[in-house]
Design a protein around this motif. Sequence first.
Motif, PDB file in Angstrom:
ATOM      1  N   ASN A  72       0.839  -1.208   0.000  1.00 19.70           N
ATOM      2  CA  ASN A  72       0.000   0.000   0.000  1.00 19.70           C
ATOM      3  C   ASN A  72       0.869   1.252   0.000  1.00 19.70           C
ATOM      4  N   ILE A 127     -11.648  -4.730   3.996  1.00 19.16           N
ATOM      5  CA  ILE A 127     -12.445  -5.100   5.163  1.00 19.16           C
ATOM      6  C   ILE A 127     -13.293  -3.912   5.607  1.00 19.16           C
ATOM      7  N   ASP A 128     -12.874  -2.684   5.247  1.00 17.14           N
ATOM      8  CA  ASP A 128     -13.592  -1.484   5.702  1.00 17.14           C
ATOM      9  C   ASP A 128     -14.949  -1.318   5.020  1.00 17.14           C
ATOM     10  N   MET A 170     -10.973  -1.652  13.032  1.00 22.41           N
ATOM     11  CA  MET A 170     -10.465  -0.856  11.912  1.00 22.41           C
ATOM     12  C   MET A 170     -11.628  -0.095  11.289  1.00 22.41           C
ATOM     13  N   GLU A 222     -11.509   2.992  14.469  1.00 18.74           N
ATOM     14  CA  GLU A 222     -10.233   3.715  14.620  1.00 18.74           C
ATOM     15  C   GLU A 222     -10.314   5.160  14.133  1.00 18.74           C
ATOM     16  N   ARG A 275      -7.760  -8.426   9.768  1.00 15.99           N
ATOM     17  CA  ARG A 275      -7.450  -8.630   8.339  1.00 15.99           C
ATOM     18  C   ARG A 275      -6.954 -10.038   8.059  1.00 15.99           C
TER      19      ARG A 275
HETATM   20  O1  F6P Z   1      -8.017   0.096   4.537  1.00 13.64           O
HETATM   21  C1  F6P Z   1      -7.921  -1.067   5.257  1.00 13.64           C
HETATM   22  C2  F6P Z   1      -7.183  -0.876   6.531  1.00 13.64           C
HETATM   23  O2  F6P Z   1      -7.255  -2.119   7.146  1.00 13.64           O
HETATM   24  C3  F6P Z   1      -7.700   0.255   7.426  1.00 13.64           C
HETATM   25  O3  F6P Z   1      -8.835  -0.041   8.154  1.00 13.64           O
HETATM   26  C4  F6P Z   1      -6.498   0.520   8.285  1.00 13.64           C
HETATM   27  O4  F6P Z   1      -6.524   1.818   8.794  1.00 13.64           O
HETATM   28  C5  F6P Z   1      -5.362   0.330   7.335  1.00 13.64           C
HETATM   29  O5  F6P Z   1      -5.799  -0.568   6.346  1.00 13.64           O
HETATM   30  C6  F6P Z   1      -4.099  -0.176   8.001  1.00 13.64           C
HETATM   31  O6  F6P Z   1      -3.069  -0.243   7.067  1.00 13.64           O
HETATM   32  P1  F6P Z   1      -1.621  -0.858   7.380  1.00 13.64           P
HETATM   33  O7  F6P Z   1      -1.706  -2.337   7.143  1.00 13.64           O
HETATM   34  O8  F6P Z   1      -0.718  -0.173   6.441  1.00 13.64           O
HETATM   35  O9  F6P Z   1      -1.315  -0.581   8.820  1.00 13.64           O
END
Ligand code: F6P
Length: 365
Positions: A72, A127-128, A170, A222, A275
């Motif tokens: 990401n 998942i959001d 999340m 969050e 996740r």
């Molecule tokens: O967008 C999905 C998500 O799981 C969010 O809910 C969360 O804030 C983010 O990804 C966390 O990302 P990372 O894995 O980079 O900590």
Amino acid sequence: MRVGILTGGGDCPGLNAVIRAVTKSLLRHGDAEVIGIADGFAGLMEGHVRPLDWRAVSGILFSGGTILGTSNRADPLATPADTERTVAQARALGLDAIVAIGGNGTMSIAHGLSAHGLAFVGVPKTIDNDIEGCAQSFGFDTAVGTATRALEQVQTTGQSHGRVMIVETMGRYAGWIALEAGIAGAADAILLPEIDFDPDALVRLCQARQRQSGYTVICIAEGAKPRGGALTVERVIADSPDPLRLGGVAHTLRALLEPHLQSEVRATVLGHVQRGGPPTPFDRVLATRFGHRAAQMVLAGEFNRMVTLDCEVPGAPLGSIALADVADRTRQVPANHPLLVTAREIGVCLGDDARPSSVLPSPVP
Ligand code: F6P
């Protein structure tokens, strides 16, 4: 034809089920060659790929994560040079189409690259559950199950010790996980990014429950924040297209409540637990349907569109939406959503209640 598959953004239960369904559907078409792109757009920029055959995608339906890897952080649109390099790699790989499985960020990048002549089919993942135009993405059901079990688990300690138990889910900009898990897990308060909470209202709720049933369970997303306050940011990742990483608002809330309560307050941050793990049967079915539909769109030349589920009912028809209408948008919980109405009507505090009596109308027998 040569079709690439990539998974972008955070991992999510059901990614492998999509990869499997896309690949098997395309291979059964006969003349399609399927290429797995490693680590999302990072792999496309570098040309890191491997062939996907029937054997490579067999036995992966049940597993969480992604066999392709994901990222990401990579953003091929960051500079014109990055964009040029990415497009050149895709052309050198001879990709006629790319199936991009990801969330808002992935769809925005796919839309941006489509303007440079690449052909994408998007598959909504998060998942959001916050992707524009799609009633439900795969992974959400699994995450809600995990968060619901956590809320059930903390009831025991809340009850035994007479405590306030806060569970953080999340959900950066949309509170779907907290809303559904909060209802399924019998939370007394559900706090979402869409509704700034009033700490005083929560103090009154906890005090009333302390007198009446002895304990309180709060489910907080969050991305929720106090009225007039800020997001609780866990870290900033400068080279990510979406640099803010949230986390820890459960502790922020604990600190706001504790000075005003006799009960002890405890906070649990679920984080990436939501996740991970195998996808639920619902998510396996949805991901398989999405993957099959994406392959059909590739074969029909329906490019630069994302697969959608039109409504939340199992077996509901799949549709598609232009990437242009998905890019840079977030599907939040609308103020008039039926689940919000139900939650309020059964006495759940959404953080904005003016009167505590509306939360506990009469003593619990
Ligand atoms: O967008 C999905 C998500 O799981 C969010 O809910 C969360 O804030 C983010 O990804 C966390 O990302 P990372 O894995 O980079 O900590």
